[in-house]
Design a protein around this motif. Structure first.
Motif, PDB file in Angstrom:
ATOM      1  N   ILE A  11     -24.481  67.770 109.910  1.00  0.00           N
ATOM      2  CA  ILE A  11     -25.801  67.494 110.440  1.00  0.00           C
ATOM      3  C   ILE A  11     -26.467  68.782 111.206  1.00  0.00           C
ATOM      4  O   ILE A  11     -27.825  69.141 111.045  1.00  0.00           O
ATOM      5  CB  ILE A  11     -25.502  66.154 111.439  1.00  0.00           C
ATOM      6  CG1 ILE A  11     -25.383  65.029 110.522  1.00  0.00           C
ATOM      7  CG2 ILE A  11     -26.610  65.851 112.311  1.00  0.00           C
ATOM      8  CD1 ILE A  11     -24.708  64.010 111.075  1.00  0.00           C
ATOM      9  N   LEU A  12     -25.604  69.415 112.046  1.00  0.00           N
ATOM     10  CA  LEU A  12     -26.022  70.522 113.084  1.00  0.00           C
ATOM     11  C   LEU A  12     -26.636  71.616 111.996  1.00  0.00           C
ATOM     12  O   LEU A  12     -27.649  72.239 112.404  1.00  0.00           O
ATOM     13  CB  LEU A  12     -24.860  71.120 113.744  1.00  0.00           C
ATOM     14  CG  LEU A  12     -25.151  72.253 114.613  1.00  0.00           C
ATOM     15  CD1 LEU A  12     -26.058  71.921 115.697  1.00  0.00           C
ATOM     16  CD2 LEU A  12     -23.851  72.914 114.985  1.00  0.00           C
ATOM     17  N   ASP A  21     -28.487  65.838 118.666  1.00  0.00           N
ATOM     18  CA  ASP A  21     -27.255  65.135 118.993  1.00  0.00           C
ATOM     19  C   ASP A  21     -25.932  65.666 118.537  1.00  0.00           C
ATOM     20  O   ASP A  21     -25.080  65.400 118.920  1.00  0.00           O
ATOM     21  CB  ASP A  21     -27.545  63.782 118.281  1.00  0.00           C
ATOM     22  CG  ASP A  21     -28.727  62.868 118.962  1.00  0.00           C
ATOM     23  OD1 ASP A  21     -29.236  63.371 120.049  1.00  0.00           O
ATOM     24  OD2 ASP A  21     -29.242  62.173 118.218  1.00  0.00           O
ATOM     25  N   ALA A  22     -25.987  66.242 117.222  1.00  0.00           N
ATOM     26  CA  ALA A  22     -24.794  66.805 116.595  1.00  0.00           C
ATOM     27  C   ALA A  22     -24.293  67.929 117.651  1.00  0.00           C
ATOM     28  O   ALA A  22     -23.279  68.037 117.979  1.00  0.00           O
ATOM     29  CB  ALA A  22     -25.186  67.275 115.291  1.00  0.00           C
ATOM     30  N   ALA A  23     -25.175  68.607 118.099  1.00  0.00           N
ATOM     31  CA  ALA A  23     -24.538  70.050 118.815  1.00  0.00           C
ATOM     32  C   ALA A  23     -24.251  69.267 120.097  1.00  0.00           C
ATOM     33  O   ALA A  23     -23.200  69.937 120.612  1.00  0.00           O
ATOM     34  CB  ALA A  23     -25.909  70.789 119.148  1.00  0.00           C
ATOM     35  N   LYS A  37     -18.123  78.396 115.813  1.00  0.00           N
ATOM     36  CA  LYS A  37     -18.956  79.157 114.915  1.00  0.00           C
ATOM     37  C   LYS A  37     -20.385  78.548 114.406  1.00  0.00           C
ATOM     38  O   LYS A  37     -21.337  79.192 114.358  1.00  0.00           O
ATOM     39  CB  LYS A  37     -18.179  79.596 113.721  1.00  0.00           C
ATOM     40  CG  LYS A  37     -19.047  80.603 112.834  1.00  0.00           C
ATOM     41  CD  LYS A  37     -19.457  82.122 113.347  1.00  0.00           C
ATOM     42  CE  LYS A  37     -19.928  83.084 112.634  1.00  0.00           C
ATOM     43  NZ  LYS A  37     -21.200  82.881 112.114  1.00  0.00           N
ATOM     44  N   PRO A  38     -20.225  77.319 113.803  1.00  0.00           N
ATOM     45  CA  PRO A  38     -21.338  76.601 113.830  1.00  0.00           C
ATOM     46  C   PRO A  38     -22.426  76.438 114.968  1.00  0.00           C
ATOM     47  O   PRO A  38     -23.561  76.384 114.722  1.00  0.00           O
ATOM     48  CB  PRO A  38     -20.782  75.293 113.084  1.00  0.00           C
ATOM     49  CG  PRO A  38     -19.595  75.480 112.538  1.00  0.00           C
ATOM     50  CD  PRO A  38     -18.989  76.488 113.564  1.00  0.00           C
ATOM     51  N   LEU A  47     -27.810  78.644 117.461  1.00  0.00           N
ATOM     52  CA  LEU A  47     -28.353  79.401 118.553  1.00  0.00           C
ATOM     53  C   LEU A  47     -29.711  80.146 117.939  1.00  0.00           C
ATOM     54  O   LEU A  47     -30.447  80.468 118.525  1.00  0.00           O
ATOM     55  CB  LEU A  47     -27.611  80.493 119.194  1.00  0.00           C
ATOM     56  CG  LEU A  47     -26.307  79.866 120.122  1.00  0.00           C
ATOM     57  CD1 LEU A  47     -25.550  81.105 120.601  1.00  0.00           C
ATOM     58  CD2 LEU A  47     -27.046  79.093 121.112  1.00  0.00           C
ATOM     59  N   ALA A  48     -29.757  80.127 116.562  1.00  0.00           N
ATOM     60  CA  ALA A  48     -30.798  80.569 115.856  1.00  0.00           C
ATOM     61  C   ALA A  48     -31.754  79.660 115.030  1.00  0.00           C
ATOM     62  O   ALA A  48     -32.445  79.847 114.431  1.00  0.00           O
ATOM     63  CB  ALA A  48     -30.268  81.724 114.776  1.00  0.00           C
ATOM     64  N   ASP A  49     -31.412  78.401 115.553  1.00  0.00           N
ATOM     65  CA  ASP A  49     -32.302  77.337 114.977  1.00  0.00           C
ATOM     66  C   ASP A  49     -33.777  77.309 115.194  1.00  0.00           C
ATOM     67  O   ASP A  49     -33.821  78.109 116.496  1.00  0.00           O
ATOM     68  CB  ASP A  49     -31.580  75.942 115.355  1.00  0.00           C
ATOM     69  CG  ASP A  49     -32.112  74.719 114.648  1.00  0.00           C
ATOM     70  OD1 ASP A  49     -31.451  74.238 113.973  1.00  0.00           O
ATOM     71  OD2 ASP A  49     -33.273  74.403 114.856  1.00  0.00           O
ATOM     72  N   GLU A  50     -34.369  76.911 114.419  1.00  0.00           N
ATOM     73  CA  GLU A  50     -36.011  77.045 114.710  1.00  0.00           C
ATOM     74  C   GLU A  50     -36.469  76.135 115.911  1.00  0.00           C
ATOM     75  O   GLU A  50     -37.362  76.374 116.331  1.00  0.00           O
ATOM     76  CB  GLU A  50     -36.740  76.520 113.338  1.00  0.00           C
ATOM     77  CG  GLU A  50     -36.363  75.150 113.047  1.00  0.00           C
ATOM     78  CD  GLU A  50     -37.051  74.567 111.485  1.00  0.00           C
ATOM     79  OE1 GLU A  50     -37.391  73.426 111.504  1.00  0.00           O
ATOM     80  OE2 GLU A  50     -37.083  75.446 110.684  1.00  0.00           O
TER      81      GLU A  50
END
Length: 121
Positions: free
Chosen positions: A31-32, A43-45, A58-59, A64-67
């Protein structure tokens, strides 16, 4: 789907005997990293930050680079909580830490716990 995610997170927080933390981690990581809805990724994070699974580090760094800024902030808060590192919200800084020491620390922690399981069996 969001209700299921919240239930999994709640059970992880409680340490429920009916759901081990490792059981829900692959779904939460998926999901993340892959879900289209940013709220689901947030929510997943957040839930992953409450887990004791070292496989989530690591995920979370990758997130941290998510849009979505809200996903990046949630991932950062979870990383700080899990790793006790107070690095800035910059993927490059976390990746540098991961490459220098983080991956070794967490590989050793995971290997050590797996060895303990083998010894108990």
């Amino acid at each position: 789907m969001r209700k299921i995610l919240l239930i999994i997170g709640f059970l992880l927080l409680l340490g429920s005997s009916t759901l081990r933390a490792e059981d829900g981690l692959p779904d939460l990581i998926w999901i993340l990293t892959s879900h289209k809805d940013p709220e689901m990724r947030v929510d997943a994070a957040t839930i992953l930050g409450s887990s004791k699974g070292k496989s989530v580090v690591k995920p979370l760094i990758d997130a941290l680079a998510d849009e979505s800024e809200s996903v990046r902030v949630a991932a950062h808060k979870s990383l700080v909580k899990i790793t006790k590192q107070d690095l800035p919200l910059e993927a490059a800084k976390w990746l540098e830490w991961w490459d220098k020491s983080g991956s070794h620390i967490y590989e050793n922690a995971v290997s050590g716990s797996q060895e303990m399981v083998k010894l108990k069996s």
